[in-house]
Design a protein around this motif. Structure first.
Motif, PDB file in Angstrom:
ATOM      1  N   ARG A 197      -2.387  33.544 -27.770  1.00  0.00           N
ATOM      2  CA  ARG A 197      -3.822  33.318 -27.699  1.00  0.00           C
ATOM      3  C   ARG A 197      -4.309  33.478 -26.253  1.00  0.00           C
ATOM      4  NH1 ARG A 197      -3.393  34.418 -31.857  1.00  0.00           N
ATOM      5  NH2 ARG A 197      -3.810  33.348 -33.829  1.00  0.00           N
ATOM      6  N   SER A 247     -14.085  34.848 -45.340  1.00  0.00           N
ATOM      7  CA  SER A 247     -15.097  35.069 -44.311  1.00  0.00           C
ATOM      8  C   SER A 247     -14.601  36.181 -43.402  1.00  0.00           C
ATOM      9  CB  SER A 247     -15.323  33.776 -43.502  1.00  0.00           C
ATOM     10  OG  SER A 247     -14.131  33.422 -42.812  1.00  0.00           O
ATOM     11  N   PRO A 248     -15.439  36.668 -42.472  1.00  0.00           N
ATOM     12  CA  PRO A 248     -14.986  37.746 -41.588  1.00  0.00           C
ATOM     13  C   PRO A 248     -13.929  37.300 -40.565  1.00  0.00           C
ATOM     14  CG  PRO A 248     -17.394  37.680 -41.712  1.00  0.00           C
ATOM     15  CD  PRO A 248     -16.885  36.415 -42.338  1.00  0.00           C
ATOM     16  N   THR A 249     -13.856  36.006 -40.289  1.00  0.00           N
ATOM     17  CA  THR A 249     -12.946  35.501 -39.260  1.00  0.00           C
ATOM     18  C   THR A 249     -11.488  35.717 -39.663  1.00  0.00           C
ATOM     19  OG1 THR A 249     -14.568  33.824 -38.673  1.00  0.00           O
ATOM     20  CG2 THR A 249     -12.299  33.462 -37.922  1.00  0.00           C
ATOM     21  N   VAL A 250     -10.654  36.026 -38.673  1.00  0.00           N
ATOM     22  CA  VAL A 250      -9.220  36.210 -38.876  1.00  0.00           C
ATOM     23  C   VAL A 250      -8.488  35.109 -38.126  1.00  0.00           C
ATOM     24  CG1 VAL A 250      -7.257  37.753 -38.493  1.00  0.00           C
ATOM     25  CG2 VAL A 250      -9.468  38.692 -39.173  1.00  0.00           C
ATOM     26  N   ILE A 251      -7.682  34.334 -38.832  1.00  0.00           N
ATOM     27  CA  ILE A 251      -7.050  33.157 -38.215  1.00  0.00           C
ATOM     28  C   ILE A 251      -6.067  33.538 -37.111  1.00  0.00           C
ATOM     29  CG2 ILE A 251      -7.320  31.673 -40.233  1.00  0.00           C
ATOM     30  CD1 ILE A 251      -4.440  32.304 -40.997  1.00  0.00           C
ATOM     31  N   SER A 280     -11.929  39.427 -35.703  1.00  0.00           N
ATOM     32  CA  SER A 280     -12.881  39.189 -36.782  1.00  0.00           C
ATOM     33  C   SER A 280     -13.385  40.531 -37.285  1.00  0.00           C
ATOM     34  CB  SER A 280     -14.061  38.346 -36.286  1.00  0.00           C
ATOM     35  OG  SER A 280     -14.996  38.119 -37.317  1.00  0.00           O
ATOM     36  N   ASN A 317     -20.572  36.007 -47.617  1.00  0.00           N
ATOM     37  CA  ASN A 317     -19.269  35.357 -47.776  1.00  0.00           C
ATOM     38  C   ASN A 317     -19.146  34.793 -49.188  1.00  0.00           C
ATOM     39  OD1 ASN A 317     -18.878  35.952 -45.118  1.00  0.00           O
ATOM     40  ND2 ASN A 317     -19.072  33.858 -44.361  1.00  0.00           N
ATOM     41  N   ASN A 324     -10.311  39.416 -47.395  1.00  0.00           N
ATOM     42  CA  ASN A 324      -9.769  39.094 -46.072  1.00  0.00           C
ATOM     43  C   ASN A 324      -8.722  37.994 -46.238  1.00  0.00           C
ATOM     44  OD1 ASN A 324      -9.210  38.801 -43.396  1.00  0.00           O
ATOM     45  ND2 ASN A 324     -11.196  37.921 -42.830  1.00  0.00           N
ATOM     46  N   SER A 341      -8.335  35.309 -43.560  1.00  0.00           N
ATOM     47  CA  SER A 341      -9.450  34.421 -43.236  1.00  0.00           C
ATOM     48  C   SER A 341      -9.003  32.964 -43.328  1.00  0.00           C
ATOM     49  CB  SER A 341     -10.614  34.661 -44.197  1.00  0.00           C
ATOM     50  OG  SER A 341     -10.249  34.293 -45.522  1.00  0.00           O
ATOM     51  N   PRO A 342      -9.706  32.054 -42.658  1.00  0.00           N
ATOM     52  CA  PRO A 342      -9.350  30.627 -42.751  1.00  0.00           C
ATOM     53  C   PRO A 342      -9.411  30.109 -44.189  1.00  0.00           C
ATOM     54  CG  PRO A 342     -10.890  31.001 -40.941  1.00  0.00           C
ATOM     55  CD  PRO A 342     -10.816  32.285 -41.703  1.00  0.00           C
ATOM     56  N   ASP A 361      -6.786  42.066 -33.931  1.00  0.00           N
ATOM     57  CA  ASP A 361      -7.057  41.241 -32.748  1.00  0.00           C
ATOM     58  C   ASP A 361      -8.150  41.835 -31.858  1.00  0.00           C
ATOM     59  OD1 ASP A 361      -5.263  39.285 -33.295  1.00  0.00           O
ATOM     60  OD2 ASP A 361      -3.720  39.943 -31.894  1.00  0.00           O
TER      61      ASP A 361
END
Length: 516
Positions: free
Chosen positions: A3, A45-49, A53, A70, A90, A93-94, A233
């Motif tokens: 990270r 959702s669009p977010t990638v854990i 994103s 979403n 996705n 996604s979370p 990423d």
């Protein structure tokens, strides 16, 4: 640790893009297409854990052409999917946490039905452990390195609207730069079990030294599926290069790809991930005719894929009325021994032996360096020939009293009696090419009186009595050779009707009106 590294790389990459573009980030304007996605559901959702994103806001002509919503995994069902033409799964996604198990069995079934009905499904699983895709119509498994921050190699296999290696094409993707300047390729998930219905767009080698398809597509029913195993990423923060021809642009072009149906000119011709293709996908012919299928064997480890000559291919009808028919030596072309020619192709022809209205399923199998590969299934449907009309005839027959048939030349056209049978006895006959079952009818010129049905070979007596009421009655006793005595107010017409209801052209049975 990754990270922290990612944050530093993000800042450096963003600065590089700013410098490269004169102080502003270049927006990715790919090539909008009629028939592209419009209403897009992002499952999760669009977010990638694992970082990054899926970008959603953007200008018109790019991401601004799409409406994103979403959709929680628990809300995936046929009713909710009906509002969208595209669903993005996705997995990273979370809400899904890298597991397709967050979808219920009914949700998975509804997603598959959504595609079959004409929807588009795009799958992302950036840096996830191997996910369970056994529920898809074309299941597969993957090699997943995880978050390694590694480099790799990426090759564009097919030049199409999803990607092309031509810098002058609006769909250009800088695959080499993605492999060396980001971890999108080194950390990518690569298909390891291959279904022949998946088609190659891009393939590469990840940090685990596993080489295989990473960006693929497939048609299912009326719909379209895309799998993207790249690590995202860097999406939105890519260095230049690959920006503006990298991850973001791939995402945009997935949404812009036209579907339902896929029109000509897209380049989406399907190079099967297994390296063997079978054509035509579907065909229909009449019973008892022959059908030819052609297998093409390709080396998909190079780009563009190269044909492989000299590979033995076996063909088999695996199901249907001709199940069990297989290719034998001497039945193939151009090489009779069923090996591929210089173009990597060999054809097999077989003949329908069943005569049943049903469909055969055919596959081709070959052994190449990757091992035994089996093509996608193709179908051949057989149908009855078009139902031709039956034929009717009336022939002068025996006069039961005189046991004589009127002599030829008097009653047959253009005889001296104008084709008229003065005794009025005719044998009615019919012929039907399809099933041989017909019924014969006798009618007057106006068609207002119809008598029958009579079996082929029946003898009737016809009397023409202008002004009389048309009628039909038995003639003779129970064993009479004459089926009926028919009185008409005009010349008689005879027609046949087959078991499918197809009617013949009427023919005349002429008798002179009284007095004789």
């Amino acid at each position: 640790m990754k990270r922290l590294i990612f944050a530093v790389l993000t800042a450096v990459a963003f600065a590089a893009v700013v410098l490269a573009t004169g102080g502003g980030v270049t927006t990715t304007r790919a090539d909008p297409h009629p028939g592209q996605s419009v209403n897009v559901a992002i499952i999760g959702s669009p977010t990638v854990i694992n970082g990054g994103s899926l970008a959603t806001p953007g200008p018109v002509g790019e991401l601004g052409d799409f409406t994103f919503t979403n959709l929680a995994p628990a809300s995936v069902n046929a009713a909710n999917l009906a509002a969208f033409d595209t669903a993005v799964l996705n997995v990273a996604s979370p809400e899904m946490w890298c597991s397709t198990g967050t979808l219920s069995a009914s949700a998975k079934a509804d997603l598959v039905a959504f595609v079959a009905g004409g929807g588009k499904l795009i799958i992302y699983d950036s840096e996830c452990p191997p996910a369970d895709y056994s529920w898809l119509p074309y299941p597969f498994s993957t090699s997943n390195p995880g978050a390694m921050g590694a480099q790799g190699t990426l090759t564009i296999v097919e030049e199409n609207v999803l990607s092309t290696s031509n810098p002058l094409d609006p769909h250009f993707i800088d695959a080499p730069a993605l492999g060396t300047n980001t971890d999108a390729v080194g950390d990518m998930n690569v298909m390891t079990t291959l279904d022949p219905n998946w088609c190659l767009d891009m393939q590469g080698t990840n940090v685990l030294s596993v080489t295989g398809p990473v960006h693929t597509y497939a048609q299912y029913g009326a719909g379209f599926m895309i799998y993207n195993g790249l690590d995202v990423d860097y999406m939105g923060f890519e260095p230049a290069p690959p920006a503006p021809n990298g991850l973001h642009k791939i995402w945009v072009q997935e949404l812009q790809a036209p579907f339902n149906p896929i029109p000509p000119g897209t380049g989406l011709g399907c190079i099967p991930v297994v390296g063997i293709d079978l054509d035509p996908a579907t065909a229909t012919n009449e019973f008892g005719t022959s059908h030819t299928v052609t297998a093409t064997v390709l080396d998909t480890s190079v780009a563009p894929p190269e044909p492989i000559a000299g590979v033995a291919v076996s063909f088999e009808v695996t199901s249907g009325p001709n199940a069990g028919q297989v290719s034998d030596a001497g039945e193939c072309s151009a090489n009779a021994d069923c090996t591929t020619d210089a173009s990597g192709q060999v054809s097999w022809t077989y003949t329908d032996a069943a005569g049943v209205a049903a469909c055969d399923t055919i596959v081709a199998t070959a052994t190449i360096s990757a091992g035994e590969v089996v093509s996608q299934e193709v179908t051949k449907c057989w149908e009855a020939p078009p139902n031709t009309p039956p034929e009717a005839s009336c022939t002068e027959s025996v006069n039961p009293s005189g046991k004589q048939v009127p002599p030829a030349g008097r009653t047959t056209l253009p005889g001296s009696w104008g084709g008229q049978n003065e005794d009025g006895f005719y044998r009615l006959d019919s012929r039907d090419a399809e099933d041989g079952t017909t019924a014969l009818y006798v009618t007057n010129a106006s068609g207002s009186a119809i008598f029958g049905p009579f079996a082929s070979g029946s003898v009737v007596k016809i009397t023409e009595a202008p002004g009389a009421t048309p009628s039909s009655k038995p003639m003779g006793g129970p064993n009479s050779a004459v089926a009926a005595h028919i009185t008409l107010d005009s010349d008689a017409l005879v027609f046949a009707v087959d078991s499918s209801g197809v009617v013949s052209t009427p023919v005349s049975c002429l008798v002179p009106p009284p007095p004789k």
